[in-house]
Design an enzyme around this catalytic site. Structure first.
Site, PDB file in Angstrom:
ATOM      1  N   ASP A  51       4.076   3.347  -4.121  1.00  5.16           N
ATOM      2  CA  ASP A  51       5.149   3.996  -3.355  1.00  5.16           C
ATOM      3  C   ASP A  51       5.478   3.145  -2.135  1.00  5.16           C
ATOM      4  OD1 ASP A  51       4.775   5.993  -5.150  1.00  5.16           O
ATOM      5  OD2 ASP A  51       4.294   7.545  -3.673  1.00  5.16           O
ATOM      6  N   CYS A 102       0.051   0.224   2.033  1.00  2.00           N
ATOM      7  CA  CYS A 102       0.740  -1.038   1.759  1.00  2.00           C
ATOM      8  C   CYS A 102       2.086  -1.053   2.477  1.00  2.00           C
ATOM      9  CB  CYS A 102       1.012  -1.180   0.265  1.00  2.00           C
ATOM     10  SG  CYS A 102      -0.461  -1.431  -0.673  1.00  2.00           S
ATOM     11  N   CYS A 143       4.053 -12.410   9.008  1.00  2.00           N
ATOM     12  CA  CYS A 143       4.444 -12.905   7.682  1.00  2.00           C
ATOM     13  C   CYS A 143       5.896 -13.357   7.750  1.00  2.00           C
ATOM     14  CB  CYS A 143       4.272 -11.821   6.628  1.00  2.00           C
ATOM     15  SG  CYS A 143       4.692 -12.436   4.972  1.00  2.00           S
ATOM     16  N   GLU A 193      -4.791  -6.632  11.119  1.00  2.00           N
ATOM     17  CA  GLU A 193      -5.427  -5.408  10.634  1.00  2.00           C
ATOM     18  C   GLU A 193      -6.085  -5.625   9.274  1.00  2.00           C
ATOM     19  OE1 GLU A 193      -2.946  -1.867  12.734  1.00  2.00           O
ATOM     20  OE2 GLU A 193      -2.156  -2.608  10.844  1.00  2.00           O
ATOM     21  N   SER A 220      -2.941 -10.870  -3.866  1.00  2.00           N
ATOM     22  CA  SER A 220      -1.621 -10.310  -4.183  1.00  2.00           C
ATOM     23  C   SER A 220      -0.528 -11.215  -3.620  1.00  2.00           C
ATOM     24  CB  SER A 220      -1.522  -8.913  -3.567  1.00  2.00           C
ATOM     25  OG  SER A 220      -0.261  -8.372  -3.813  1.00  2.00           O
ATOM     26  N   CYS A 264       9.897  -9.206   3.803  1.00  2.00           N
ATOM     27  CA  CYS A 264      10.348  -8.215   2.819  1.00  2.00           C
ATOM     28  C   CYS A 264      10.953  -7.031   3.596  1.00  2.00           C
ATOM     29  CB  CYS A 264       9.189  -7.743   1.954  1.00  2.00           C
ATOM     30  SG  CYS A 264       8.478  -9.084   0.979  1.00  2.00           S
ATOM     31  N   GLU A 302       1.289 -13.464   3.399  1.00  2.00           N
ATOM     32  CA  GLU A 302       1.378 -13.837   1.984  1.00  2.00           C
ATOM     33  C   GLU A 302       0.219 -14.808   1.702  1.00  2.00           C
ATOM     34  OE1 GLU A 302       3.091 -13.552  -1.146  1.00  2.00           O
ATOM     35  OE2 GLU A 302       1.520 -15.026  -1.518  1.00  2.00           O
TER      36      GLU A 302
HETATM   37  S1  SF4 Z   1       5.161  -7.376   1.662  1.00  2.00           S
HETATM   38 FE1  SF4 Z   1       3.684  -9.068   1.884  1.00  2.00          FE
HETATM   39  S2  SF4 Z   1       4.960 -10.892   1.658  1.00  2.00           S
HETATM   40 FE2  SF4 Z   1       6.387  -9.206   2.078  1.00  2.00          FE
HETATM   41  S3  SF4 Z   1       6.659  -9.248   4.327  1.00  2.00           S
HETATM   42 FE3  SF4 Z   1       4.988  -7.815   3.859  1.00  2.00          FE
HETATM   43  S4  SF4 Z   1       3.118  -9.039   4.088  1.00  2.00           S
HETATM   44 FE4  SF4 Z   1       4.850 -10.473   3.840  1.00  2.00          FE
END
Ligand code: SF4
Length: 372
Positions: free
Chosen positions: A315, A359, A136, A91, A218, A140, A187
């Site tokens: 947020d 995000c 990824c 995306e 980022s 996270c 990432e």
């Molecule tokens: S925040 Fe970024 S680094 Fe962490 S899992 Fe999501 S895409 Fe990957």
């Protein structure tokens, strides 16, 4: 062996076309035609001889990503769903931005209490948020991309696959594209070479010519790559994303802490700060009741002590519902603590929520908003 012209920077284009007898000046014109104008054939490039065009046409390919769907949110954010050649879905998001003068005026009116809340300003330009990996591996805990399990595993996107996202969104944009953000799926610093080459092509004066300073990358803190980025001295901006100001608090949220502990990330960040000469942006993913206390803000201020830093509060957007975005009072207290220590702080508008474009929510979902 097919030659993918959409994967090539200027030097690689010169090398590839040199084998067909094309000199460097004409190779530069082909680079502009491919990377700026988006040509998909040699038709019309009649400043190349017919023989050269025939030879190139036999070998050159101009691959595209299929646009599976676009979804528009009420706030003007548009999320694009692309299919990769092997079928994986990624995306990207087109983010509307107002004229900077209008935004400043609104901010001043709000400070004077003359504008109550966010007033939708007319769109003047776009910035594009693109993916750098399929899935990824960093997982996270608050991020939908990190929970994806692509059929063939996580993989780096090729240069042309990142450029294709930009080209497709740019072609449909009714305002100029002024910036690119490597903040979509993946990432970026784990796909370092391809991301940097993509950014170099995007900012090349003979390519799309997006200002290098308006291209942001980022990272959640791939320390060795931050140091490399600092040593190479790029014009692109690095945003270092933290979700906590101590290793203990960061580990459950960002398992990457095991590989690149916070202390190591901060050492690398200081090297970057010394090389970039400006303020370093730290994104801080705010989670209600988890990392938004006054004590968290104090720890963050201590972590950033001595650095020319600014903090962008984001947020959390956790579609699993486990983590909730901070309450306004939490944001106010957190912000006040940082400001008291002379650390500039702003809160990023989390747009496109209902289409999963904010995000942490990029997960190839197909719901909400208006599909077109
Ligand atoms: S925040 Fe970024 S680094 Fe962490 S899992 Fe999501 S895409 Fe990957």
């Amino acid at each position: 062996m097919p030659v993918n012209l959409r994967d090539l920077d200027l030097a690689a284009m010169g090398a590839a076309l040199g084998g067909y007898g094309v000199d460097s000046a004409k190779a530069a014109r082909v680079f502009a035609a491919v990377q700026r104008d988006g040509v998909a054939s040699f038709d019309g490039l009649d400043w190349l001889s017919a023989t050269t065009r025939r030879a190139l046409a036999a070998d050159a390919i101009f691959p595209e990503l299929e646009i599976v769907e676009r979804r528009r949110a009420a706030d003007g954010f548009v999320k694009y769903l692309f299919r990769l050649p092997e079928g994986g879905l990624i995306e990207a998001v087109r983010i509307p931005l107002p004229d900077p003068g209008d935004a400043r005026a609104l901010k001043q009116r709000r400070r004077r209490g003359e504008a109550a809340g966010l007033v939708a300003l007319p769109t003047a330009k776009y910035t594009l948020c693109v993916s750098s990996q399929l899935g990824c591996a960093l997982a996270c805990d608050f991020c939908a991309t990190g929970r994806l399990r692509p059929a063939g595993g996580v993989r780096n996107l090729a240069v042309w696959e990142m450029l294709a996202q930009v080209r497709a969104m740019r072609a449909e944009a009714d305002h100029p594209v002024a910036g690119v953000l490597f903040l979509g799926m993946g990432e970026p610093l784990l796909n370092y070479d391809n991301v940097i080459r993509t950014a170099q092509i995007l900012s090349h004066p003979a390519g799309p010519a997006i200002a290098g300073e308006s291209i942001s990358i980022s990272t959640v803190g791939v320390a060795p790559a931050i140091r490399r980025f600092a040593a190479e001295g790029h014009r692109f901006r690095l945003i270092i994303s933290l979700a906590a100001a101590s290793s203990e608090a960061r580990l459950p949220l960002m398992p990457a802490e095991k590989r690149w502990p916070l202390a190591e990330v901060m050492t690398a960040a200081r090297e970057y700060a010394a090389s970039c000469g400006g303020r370093v942006t730290f994104a801080y993913v705010g989670i209600s009741g988890v990392n938004m206390g006054r004590e968290d803000a104090c720890r963050l201020a201590e972590l950033l002590a001595g650095l020319r830093a600014k903090v962008t509060l984001i947020d959390v957007n956790d579609d699993s519902g486990r983590y909730q975005p901070p309450k306004d009072e939490e944001v106010k207290d957190f912000r006040d603590e940082l400001l008291a220590r002379q650390i500039p702080v702003s809160r990023r508008y989390a747009g496109g929520r209902e289409i999963g474009a904010a995000c942490g929510t990029l997960a190839a979902t197909r719901a909400g908003g208006e599909a077109f």
